[in-house]
Design a protein around this motif. Structure first.
Motif, PDB file in Angstrom:
ATOM      1  N   ALA A  50       4.504  -2.722   3.937  1.00  0.00           N
ATOM      2  CA  ALA A  50       4.064  -3.825   3.229  1.00  0.00           C
ATOM      3  C   ALA A  50       4.160  -5.180   4.038  1.00  0.00           C
ATOM      4  O   ALA A  50       3.184  -6.050   4.159  1.00  0.00           O
ATOM      5  CB  ALA A  50       4.397  -4.109   1.764  1.00  0.00           C
TER       6      ALA A  50
ATOM      7  N   ASP B  38      -3.993  -8.645   5.139  1.00  0.00           N
ATOM      8  CA  ASP B  38      -4.405  -8.804   3.725  1.00  0.00           C
ATOM      9  C   ASP B  38      -4.986 -10.278   3.499  1.00  0.00           C
ATOM     10  O   ASP B  38      -5.953 -10.542   3.025  1.00  0.00           O
ATOM     11  CB  ASP B  38      -3.222  -8.391   2.589  1.00  0.00           C
ATOM     12  CG  ASP B  38      -4.015  -7.999   1.486  1.00  0.00           C
ATOM     13  OD1 ASP B  38      -5.158  -7.829   1.265  1.00  0.00           O
ATOM     14  OD2 ASP B  38      -3.063  -7.373   0.435  1.00  0.00           O
TER      15      ASP B  38
ATOM     16  N   THR C 263       2.488 -11.741  -3.903  1.00  0.00           N
ATOM     17  CA  THR C 263       2.111 -12.539  -2.672  1.00  0.00           C
ATOM     18  C   THR C 263       0.711 -12.751  -2.205  1.00  0.00           C
ATOM     19  O   THR C 263       0.252 -13.899  -1.857  1.00  0.00           O
ATOM     20  CB  THR C 263       2.973 -12.394  -1.468  1.00  0.00           C
ATOM     21  OG1 THR C 263       2.300 -10.783  -0.997  1.00  0.00           O
ATOM     22  CG2 THR C 263       4.580 -12.111  -1.770  1.00  0.00           C
TER      23      THR C 263
ATOM     24  N   LEU D  55       8.350  -1.456   1.437  1.00  0.00           N
ATOM     25  CA  LEU D  55       8.044  -2.875   1.436  1.00  0.00           C
ATOM     26  C   LEU D  55       8.137  -3.241   3.262  1.00  0.00           C
ATOM     27  O   LEU D  55       7.450  -4.272   3.355  1.00  0.00           O
ATOM     28  CB  LEU D  55       9.282  -3.549   0.682  1.00  0.00           C
ATOM     29  CG  LEU D  55       8.906  -5.076   0.506  1.00  0.00           C
ATOM     30  CD1 LEU D  55       7.750  -5.009  -0.441  1.00  0.00           C
ATOM     31  CD2 LEU D  55      10.052  -5.533  -0.602  1.00  0.00           C
TER      32      LEU D  55
ATOM     33  N   CYS E   8      -2.527  -0.051   5.534  1.00  0.00           N
ATOM     34  CA  CYS E   8      -2.308  -1.279   6.397  1.00  0.00           C
ATOM     35  C   CYS E   8      -3.346  -0.981   7.526  1.00  0.00           C
ATOM     36  O   CYS E   8      -3.935  -2.166   7.898  1.00  0.00           O
ATOM     37  CB  CYS E   8      -0.787  -1.001   7.259  1.00  0.00           C
ATOM     38  SG  CYS E   8      -0.517  -2.462   8.370  1.00  0.00           S
TER      39      CYS E   8
ATOM     40  N   THR F 113       6.363  -1.728  -5.289  1.00  0.00           N
ATOM     41  CA  THR F 113       6.105  -2.423  -4.142  1.00  0.00           C
ATOM     42  C   THR F 113       4.662  -2.846  -4.156  1.00  0.00           C
ATOM     43  O   THR F 113       4.601  -4.200  -3.518  1.00  0.00           O
ATOM     44  CB  THR F 113       6.268  -1.096  -2.909  1.00  0.00           C
ATOM     45  OG1 THR F 113       7.380  -0.443  -3.181  1.00  0.00           O
ATOM     46  CG2 THR F 113       6.016  -1.632  -1.429  1.00  0.00           C
TER      47      THR F 113
ATOM     48  N   GLN G 191       0.698  -7.611   5.201  1.00  0.00           N
ATOM     49  CA  GLN G 191       0.499  -8.872   4.755  1.00  0.00           C
ATOM     50  C   GLN G 191      -0.446  -9.733   5.495  1.00  0.00           C
ATOM     51  O   GLN G 191      -1.313 -10.393   4.927  1.00  0.00           O
ATOM     52  CB  GLN G 191       1.781  -9.776   4.586  1.00  0.00           C
ATOM     53  CG  GLN G 191       2.839  -9.056   3.717  1.00  0.00           C
ATOM     54  CD  GLN G 191       2.280  -9.486   2.205  1.00  0.00           C
ATOM     55  OE1 GLN G 191       2.443 -10.619   1.792  1.00  0.00           O
ATOM     56  NE2 GLN G 191       1.920  -8.327   1.401  1.00  0.00           N
TER      57      GLN G 191
ATOM     58  N   CYS H 150       5.614 -14.619   3.846  1.00  0.00           N
ATOM     59  CA  CYS H 150       5.995 -13.586   3.062  1.00  0.00           C
ATOM     60  C   CYS H 150       6.392 -12.366   3.894  1.00  0.00           C
ATOM     61  O   CYS H 150       7.306 -11.615   3.385  1.00  0.00           O
ATOM     62  CB  CYS H 150       4.712 -13.104   2.165  1.00  0.00           C
ATOM     63  SG  CYS H 150       4.211 -14.456   1.045  1.00  0.00           S
TER      64      CYS H 150
ATOM     65  N   ALA I 272       3.831  -6.890  -3.393  1.00  0.00           N
ATOM     66  CA  ALA I 272       2.748  -7.077  -2.494  1.00  0.00           C
ATOM     67  C   ALA I 272       1.516  -7.933  -3.047  1.00  0.00           C
ATOM     68  O   ALA I 272       1.133  -8.924  -2.524  1.00  0.00           O
ATOM     69  CB  ALA I 272       2.339  -6.142  -1.817  1.00  0.00           C
TER      70      ALA I 272
ATOM     71  N   PHE J 202       9.954 -10.272   3.410  1.00  0.00           N
ATOM     72  CA  PHE J 202      10.035  -8.562   2.865  1.00  0.00           C
ATOM     73  C   PHE J 202      10.807  -8.059   3.954  1.00  0.00           C
ATOM     74  O   PHE J 202      11.591  -6.927   3.645  1.00  0.00           O
ATOM     75  CB  PHE J 202       8.495  -7.921   3.160  1.00  0.00           C
ATOM     76  CG  PHE J 202       7.626  -8.413   2.119  1.00  0.00           C
ATOM     77  CD1 PHE J 202       8.006  -9.226   0.965  1.00  0.00           C
ATOM     78  CD2 PHE J 202       6.340  -7.707   1.958  1.00  0.00           C
ATOM     79  CE1 PHE J 202       7.316  -9.533   0.097  1.00  0.00           C
ATOM     80  CE2 PHE J 202       5.368  -8.229   1.070  1.00  0.00           C
ATOM     81  CZ  PHE J 202       5.949  -9.044  -0.241  1.00  0.00           C
TER      82      PHE J 202
END
Length: 465
Positions: free
Chosen positions: A365, A372, A288, A362, A426, A281, A369, A333, A285, A337
């Motif tokens: 995740a 991030d 991307t 995921l 997260c 996973t 995103q 992205c 991540a 997911f």
């Protein structure tokens, strides 16, 4: 934020310039993570234990390497600002001294890799996983020095806007990595024995030497580049200057990578399947993330060059454009997911229990995103402005005080288990992203911009176009 037709035209111009620069950088970053993806996919059929060992070994290895990479990124604002000011000789000096810094920083990482098995056991991992992890890290030992010198050369080229050569070299390396993985992991009858997961480590070392040699040949022979006729002697003052700018970046990288590395360790406490699912996973991540990272590095270069050229408004437009690109891609992205989580995990491994857990991870995740993308955009534009110490402090607060605590509590004090650890990741990313947005506004809008390459503040820059 930008008003009037002229401002919109200037912003569109900046966005186009950023996209042109970002393209090769994004491809370069994808090539880098493609090597880790190839390792993961090609080790995956060997089972949960080898896959978990490569995941843990990669986490421990990258913790050290990325701290040192961050320290070398102190070269980036120095090169880009010198280039923006037209001081090519200074760019060359930074490169040579950056290579000395790379050699200096290689030693502690190489030493740490020699004790991979002991460290794995000390961190509470299973015996079988620890043995493979130790052998895998020892295979990576000989590739640390060329990896860091390659980073120094890349900082020099990218700081001057020469981004194509590192991209080409990286993709040549990716091809070599896939072939070397196939030969060394599975063996060739009568010619090469099968090294299993450890073969992926030896393949990485071969690739790193190949990439460094290729880039050095380019640096020494390409006519469009400035001559490297400059003193090769180490200069303590220059080395200290690079480290002074880069060390906070390295610490900030360490905070971020350390959070994800420790998350992998906590997954190992839950079991080999959980660690294997985490490895797959996190690799998806990370793939991307490399697009957002490439766009953000381009933003860092644009901001640094505008500051070197004393163009305040252009630097600020570059900041907004960087956030726009990074966040836009990461949102797309996240939707991917959510749409096909188990299909994506199934590309890496045929094991049903890994696919089931990885698919759930995921989905989490997908949520981080956005955060991030925001945090990497924020830290990159601040780095371009020479602001590295502030993000370091914010990383310590967000990743460790908030993120790591959340991972541990949700993973081991609630029924969430592995999913709780990812929710904690997260939360940490969200905290850092928010603090960096506020920091970027304070540094790049609320007070005059500064050049770290100089002793003090430069005058407020004038708009050039």
């Amino acid at each position: 934020m930008f008003r009037g037709r002229r401002s919109r035209q200037l912003f569109a111009h900046e966005l186009r310039g950023l996209l042109v620069l970002a393209g090769p950088l994004v491809v370069n970053q994808l090539g880098q993570v493609g090597m880790h993806t190839a390792d993961t996919i090609m080790v995956g059929p060997l089972g949960a234990e080898p896959l978990a060992a490569v995941g843990l070994g990669s986490a421990l290895h990258h913790f050290g390497v990325l701290i040192m990479t961050g320290a070398l990124m102190g070269m980036a604002p120095l090169v880009s600002q010198a280039f923006g000011a037209g001081d090519i000789a200074e760019c060359r000096r930074v490169f040579v001294q950056g290579c000395w810094v790379a050699l200096l920083l290689s030693a502690p990482v190489m030493l740490g890799l020699l004790f991979g098995e002991d460290l794995s056991l000390l961190l509470g991992q299973e015996q079988g996983v620890s043995v493979i992890t130790g052998a895998y890290l020892q295979a990576l030992f000989w590739g640390i020095m060329p990896a860091l010198v390659f980073i120094a050369a890349r900082q020099y080229l990218e700081g001057m806007g020469h981004v194509t050569a590192p991209m080409v070299v990286t993709f040549i390396g990716l091809g070599i990595n896939i072939v070397a993985n196939f030969i060394l992991i599975y063996g060739v009858d009568g010619l090469v024995p099968a090294f299993g997961a450890v073969g992926a480590g030896w393949a990485t070392t071969i690739v790193r030497w190949s990439m460094l040699l290729a880039l050095l040949v380019f640096l020494l022979t390409h006519r469009a580049l400035p001559s490297l006729r400059v003193s090769l002697r180490p200069r303590a003052a220059e080395v200290r200057r690079i480290i002074a700018v880069g060390l906070p970046v390295g610490v900030q990288f360490g905070m971020e990578v350390g959070l994800f590395s420790f998350a992998a360790i906590m997954m190992g406490w839950l079991g080999a399947v959980e660690l294997a699912a985490h490895q797959v996973t996190i690799n998806i991540a990370a793939t991307t993330f490399m697009v957002a990272l490439g766009a953000s590095i381009a933003g860092s270069i644009r901001v640094g060059q505008h500051i070197g050229g004393r163009r305040t408004r252009a630097a600020r437009r570059a900041v907004v454009a960087t956030y726009l690109l990074a966040l836009g891609f990461m949102l797309a992205c996240a939707l991917l997911f959510v749409s096909a989580p188990r299909f994506l995990i199934g590309l890496y491994t045929p094991h049903a229990e890994i696919i089931e857990l990885g698919g759930t991870l995921l989905l989490v995740a997908a949520a981080f995103q956005i955060f991030d993308g925001a945090q990497v955009a924020g830290v990159s534009v601040l780095r371009g402005a020479g602001d590295t110490r502030g993000p370091m402090v914010l990383a310590a607060i967000g990743y460790w005080a908030i993120g790591l605590t959340s991972c541990w509590y949700l993973g081991f004090r609630t029924p969430l288990g592995a999913v709780g650890i990812w929710i904690g990741l997260c939360i940490g990313l969200a905290a850092v992203a928010l603090m960096l947005v506020l920091r970027a506004r304070a540094v790049l809008w609320r007070r005059p911009l500064r050049r770290l390459a100089e002793a003090g503040p430069i005058p407020v820059m004038e708009e050039s176009r």
